[in-house]
Enzyme design. Sequence first.
Site, PDB file in Angstrom:
ATOM      1  N   TYR A  12       0.827  -1.220   0.000  1.00 58.98           N
ATOM      2  CA  TYR A  12       0.000   0.000   0.000  1.00 58.98           C
ATOM      3  C   TYR A  12       0.864   1.274   0.000  1.00 58.98           C
ATOM      4  CZ  TYR A  12      -3.234   3.457   2.109  1.00 58.98           C
ATOM      5  OH  TYR A  12      -3.975   4.570   2.413  1.00 58.98           O
ATOM      6  N   ASN A  33       7.873 -10.001  -1.715  1.00 57.86           N
ATOM      7  CA  ASN A  33       7.570 -11.431  -1.849  1.00 57.86           C
ATOM      8  C   ASN A  33       6.090 -11.665  -2.154  1.00 57.86           C
ATOM      9  OD1 ASN A  33       6.339 -10.946   0.578  1.00 57.86           O
ATOM     10  ND2 ASN A  33       7.521 -12.427   1.776  1.00 57.86           N
ATOM     11  N   SER A 125       6.459   3.545  13.102  1.00 57.24           N
ATOM     12  CA  SER A 125       5.039   3.765  13.355  1.00 57.24           C
ATOM     13  C   SER A 125       4.842   4.532  14.651  1.00 57.24           C
ATOM     14  CB  SER A 125       4.371   2.393  13.473  1.00 57.24           C
ATOM     15  OG  SER A 125       3.097   2.512  14.038  1.00 57.24           O
ATOM     16  N   TYR A 150       3.700  -6.946  16.777  1.00 54.41           N
ATOM     17  CA  TYR A 150       3.954  -6.077  15.624  1.00 54.41           C
ATOM     18  C   TYR A 150       4.619  -4.774  16.076  1.00 54.41           C
ATOM     19  CZ  TYR A 150       3.153  -2.362  12.294  1.00 54.41           C
ATOM     20  OH  TYR A 150       3.337  -1.266  11.480  1.00 54.41           O
ATOM     21  N   LYS A 154       8.618  -2.955  15.447  1.00 54.93           N
ATOM     22  CA  LYS A 154       8.968  -1.588  15.006  1.00 54.93           C
ATOM     23  C   LYS A 154       9.892  -0.933  16.032  1.00 54.93           C
ATOM     24  CE  LYS A 154       6.819  -1.697  11.237  1.00 54.93           C
ATOM     25  NZ  LYS A 154       7.560  -1.699   9.984  1.00 54.93           N
TER      26      LYS A 154
HETATM   27  P1  NAD Z   1       1.574  -3.640   3.047  1.00 52.21           P
HETATM   28  O1  NAD Z   1       1.363  -4.971   3.664  1.00 52.21           O
HETATM   29  O2  NAD Z   1       0.608  -3.158   2.047  1.00 52.21           O
HETATM   30  O3  NAD Z   1       3.045  -3.590   2.392  1.00 52.21           O
HETATM   31  C1  NAD Z   1       4.122  -4.338   2.867  1.00 52.21           C
HETATM   32  C2  NAD Z   1       4.699  -5.109   1.683  1.00 52.21           C
HETATM   33  O4  NAD Z   1       5.826  -5.863   2.123  1.00 52.21           O
HETATM   34  C3  NAD Z   1       3.711  -6.093   1.077  1.00 52.21           C
HETATM   35  O5  NAD Z   1       3.625  -5.857  -0.308  1.00 52.21           O
HETATM   36  C4  NAD Z   1       4.286  -7.465   1.373  1.00 52.21           C
HETATM   37  O6  NAD Z   1       4.017  -8.400   0.346  1.00 52.21           O
HETATM   38  C5  NAD Z   1       5.768  -7.143   1.519  1.00 52.21           C
HETATM   39  N1  NAD Z   1       6.520  -8.045   2.416  1.00 52.21           N
HETATM   40  C6  NAD Z   1       6.199  -8.418   3.676  1.00 52.21           C
HETATM   41  N2  NAD Z   1       7.148  -9.220   4.181  1.00 52.21           N
HETATM   42  C7  NAD Z   1       8.101  -9.357   3.227  1.00 52.21           C
HETATM   43  C8  NAD Z   1       9.319 -10.058   3.146  1.00 52.21           C
HETATM   44  N3  NAD Z   1       9.749 -10.821   4.158  1.00 52.21           N
HETATM   45  N4  NAD Z   1      10.050  -9.968   2.008  1.00 52.21           N
HETATM   46  C9  NAD Z   1       9.612  -9.222   0.968  1.00 52.21           C
HETATM   47  N5  NAD Z   1       8.465  -8.536   0.987  1.00 52.21           N
HETATM   48  C10 NAD Z   1       7.710  -8.602   2.097  1.00 52.21           C
HETATM   49  O7  NAD Z   1       1.723  -2.586   4.240  1.00 52.21           O
HETATM   50  P2  NAD Z   1       1.786  -0.995   4.196  1.00 52.21           P
HETATM   51  O8  NAD Z   1       0.581  -0.477   4.861  1.00 52.21           O
HETATM   52  O9  NAD Z   1       2.150  -0.520   2.855  1.00 52.21           O
HETATM   53  O10 NAD Z   1       2.996  -0.762   5.198  1.00 52.21           O
HETATM   54  C11 NAD Z   1       4.343  -0.562   4.763  1.00 52.21           C
HETATM   55  C12 NAD Z   1       5.233  -0.432   5.967  1.00 52.21           C
HETATM   56  O11 NAD Z   1       4.790   0.659   6.774  1.00 52.21           O
HETATM   57  C13 NAD Z   1       5.219  -1.661   6.876  1.00 52.21           C
HETATM   58  O12 NAD Z   1       6.520  -1.867   7.379  1.00 52.21           O
HETATM   59  C14 NAD Z   1       4.276  -1.249   7.987  1.00 52.21           C
HETATM   60  O13 NAD Z   1       4.555  -1.923   9.174  1.00 52.21           O
HETATM   61  C15 NAD Z   1       4.576   0.236   8.106  1.00 52.21           C
HETATM   62  N6  NAD Z   1       3.465   1.016   8.699  1.00 52.21           N
HETATM   63  C16 NAD Z   1       2.207   0.902   8.176  1.00 52.21           C
HETATM   64  C17 NAD Z   1       1.154   1.619   8.757  1.00 52.21           C
HETATM   65  C18 NAD Z   1      -0.250   1.497   8.225  1.00 52.21           C
HETATM   66  O14 NAD Z   1      -1.187   1.832   8.954  1.00 52.21           O
HETATM   67  N7  NAD Z   1      -0.466   1.053   6.998  1.00 52.21           N
HETATM   68  C19 NAD Z   1       1.393   2.450   9.862  1.00 52.21           C
HETATM   69  C20 NAD Z   1       2.686   2.544  10.359  1.00 52.21           C
HETATM   70  C21 NAD Z   1       3.721   1.819   9.765  1.00 52.21           C
HETATM   71  N1  UFG Z   2     -11.924   1.460  14.887  1.00 56.49           N
HETATM   72  C1  UFG Z   2     -13.258   1.180  15.061  1.00 56.49           C
HETATM   73  N2  UFG Z   2     -13.822   0.167  14.328  1.00 56.49           N
HETATM   74  C2  UFG Z   2     -13.111  -0.555  13.432  1.00 56.49           C
HETATM   75  C3  UFG Z   2     -11.735  -0.262  13.244  1.00 56.49           C
HETATM   76  C4  UFG Z   2     -11.178   0.746  13.997  1.00 56.49           C
HETATM   77  O1  UFG Z   2     -13.930   1.812  15.869  1.00 56.49           O
HETATM   78  O2  UFG Z   2     -13.663  -1.471  12.800  1.00 56.49           O
HETATM   79  C5  UFG Z   2     -11.320   2.567  15.668  1.00 56.49           C
HETATM   80  C6  UFG Z   2     -10.206   2.124  16.587  1.00 56.49           C
HETATM   81  O3  UFG Z   2     -10.721   1.698  17.806  1.00 56.49           O
HETATM   82  C7  UFG Z   2      -9.364   3.398  16.667  1.00 56.49           C
HETATM   83  C8  UFG Z   2      -9.543   4.035  15.282  1.00 56.49           C
HETATM   84  O4  UFG Z   2     -10.718   3.465  14.747  1.00 56.49           O
HETATM   85  O5  UFG Z   2      -9.896   4.275  17.626  1.00 56.49           O
HETATM   86  C9  UFG Z   2      -8.381   3.759  14.348  1.00 56.49           C
HETATM   87  O6  UFG Z   2      -8.153   2.354  14.293  1.00 56.49           O
HETATM   88  P1  UFG Z   2      -7.209   1.672  13.196  1.00 56.49           P
HETATM   89  O7  UFG Z   2      -7.245   0.208  13.436  1.00 56.49           O
HETATM   90  O8  UFG Z   2      -7.547   2.172  11.845  1.00 56.49           O
HETATM   91  O9  UFG Z   2      -5.782   2.288  13.530  1.00 56.49           O
HETATM   92  P2  UFG Z   2      -4.902   2.216  14.871  1.00 56.49           P
HETATM   93  O10 UFG Z   2      -4.664   3.623  15.297  1.00 56.49           O
HETATM   94  O11 UFG Z   2      -5.481   1.300  15.845  1.00 56.49           O
HETATM   95  O12 UFG Z   2      -3.559   1.563  14.348  1.00 56.49           O
HETATM   96  C10 UFG Z   2      -2.963   1.921  13.096  1.00 56.49           C
HETATM   97  C11 UFG Z   2      -2.225   0.707  12.547  1.00 56.49           C
HETATM   98  C12 UFG Z   2      -1.072   0.362  13.427  1.00 56.49           C
HETATM   99  C13 UFG Z   2      -0.188   1.562  13.587  1.00 56.49           C
HETATM  100  C14 UFG Z   2      -0.985   2.729  14.118  1.00 56.49           C
HETATM  101  C15 UFG Z   2      -0.145   3.969  14.194  1.00 56.49           C
HETATM  102  O13 UFG Z   2      -3.096  -0.423  12.459  1.00 56.49           O
HETATM  103  O14 UFG Z   2      -0.313  -0.653  12.829  1.00 56.49           O
HETATM  104  O15 UFG Z   2      -2.095   2.988  13.262  1.00 56.49           O
HETATM  105  O16 UFG Z   2       0.450   4.224  12.972  1.00 56.49           O
HETATM  106  F1  UFG Z   2       0.804   1.272  14.448  1.00 56.49           F
END
Ligand code: NAD
Ligand code: UFG
Length: 338
Positions: A12, A33, A125, A150, A154
């Site tokens: 994403y 992957n 994060s 998770y 981080k």
């Molecule tokens: P995502 O799952 O869409 O993207 C991660 C990608 O990494 C995927 O395409 C997956 O196939 C690939 N991947 C996973 N493990 C792998 C491995 N061992 N080797 C090669 N490829 C691998 O997630 P995203 O939302 O795009 O998140 C990207 C990064 O940002 C992640 O490290 C995630 O932890 C971090 N992050 C995401 C959020 C969020 O809310 N989306 C918030 C904070 C941090």
């Molecule tokens: N929420 C609901 N209903 C749902 C999903 C979420 O009420 O079905 C609420 C949660 O309780 C929270 C808010 O919406 O109050 C946001 O929830 P998310 O799950 O969208 O996001 P979080 O803040 O819990 O966590 C996300 C990522 C984590 C990351 C964090 C900070 O999932 O991996 O943001 O970047 F660490």
Amino acid sequence: MAKILVTGGAGYIGSHTVVELIAAGCEVVIIDNLSNASRKVLERLQELTGAEIPFYRADIRDRDALTGIFKKEEIESVIHFAGLKAVGESVEKPWEYYDNNITGTLTLIDVMRKHGVKNIIFSSSATVYGDPAFVPITEECPKGTCTNPYGWTKSMLEQILMDIYTADNEWNVVLLRYFNPIGAHKSGRIGENPNGIPNNLMPYITQVAVGKLQKLRVFGNDYPTHDGTGVRDYIHVLDLAAGHVKALSKLSPGSGLNIYNLGTGKGYSVLDIVKSFEVATGNEIPYEIAPRREGDIATCYCSPKKAKEELGWVAQYGIRDMCEDSWNWQSHNPNGYH
Ligand code: NAD
Ligand code: UFG
């Protein structure tokens, strides 16, 4: 020309960042992957950028595969997104999360240094702040206790990268602490593609709107916030992507270790998001109040001041764009990339 290796570039945030990098004139190589991404992303990236982007389907734990890439491509820097990210799943499968995220990153860093590549931007994060000591959260806010494996991956990976830098100052390390990324590319061609029932708020809402889910469950309405529901700092994925391009300036020699929050600095509650989505898209989102979700905190939003001052980065998009673009993606791709 020196290239940027984007790990997790089919995911994403990675896919949106690839578009921004190419628009900024960078050459990009992707490794993924496809454990949480579709091959279709690569076609769409080509369509959006007009570029043939070298893609390696490989795991970052695969030392030989990584070595092959570093031998073949002239990699100068790495933007490291690859990782598993589902909070609930990490509680059930801690070993898999530590292995994928930590072993994977250790292998990546080792292969990098063996090839003299010591520039890395890492996806961290807001979760590393735990229940934050204060809001708005600045980068000086102490790291906290994570509530799931998770989050610990981080937090630990940040520490590992800091220690690597301390031992060898030739490294340039940028830790980007993302707040809550939502939204999608304006074209509606790439976006978030969760597996199964989404855990996160916005993809859940868009799936209710498109008729795949019946109603939203709002996890708790008794938090100490303006309406009792959880408050977060939502940020458009395009702004997040732009933040990575800006952060490249901190990979120049002598930049050292830098940490930035990437958020807008504004907090919205769950019900604020529901209302904003309804207004922006004209969809009604039925919801019910459900018990609090374990591990959730009341309020989390950042001060984005440091990124503004040091990177010249400011989020451009507001909540309306975030809702419209999430909906544009979901409505044109009801089943994601499937
Ligand atoms: P995502 O799952 O869409 O993207 C991660 C990608 O990494 C995927 O395409 C997956 O196939 C690939 N991947 C996973 N493990 C792998 C491995 N061992 N080797 C090669 N490829 C691998 O997630 P995203 O939302 O795009 O998140 C990207 C990064 O940002 C992640 O490290 C995630 O932890 C971090 N992050 C995401 C959020 C969020 O809310 N989306 C918030 C904070 C941090
Ligand atoms: N929420 C609901 N209903 C749902 C999903 C979420 O009420 O079905 C609420 C949660 O309780 C929270 C808010 O919406 O109050 C946001 O929830 P998310 O799950 O969208 O996001 P979080 O803040 O819990 O966590 C996300 C990522 C984590 C990351 C964090 C900070 O999932 O991996 O943001 O970047 F660490």
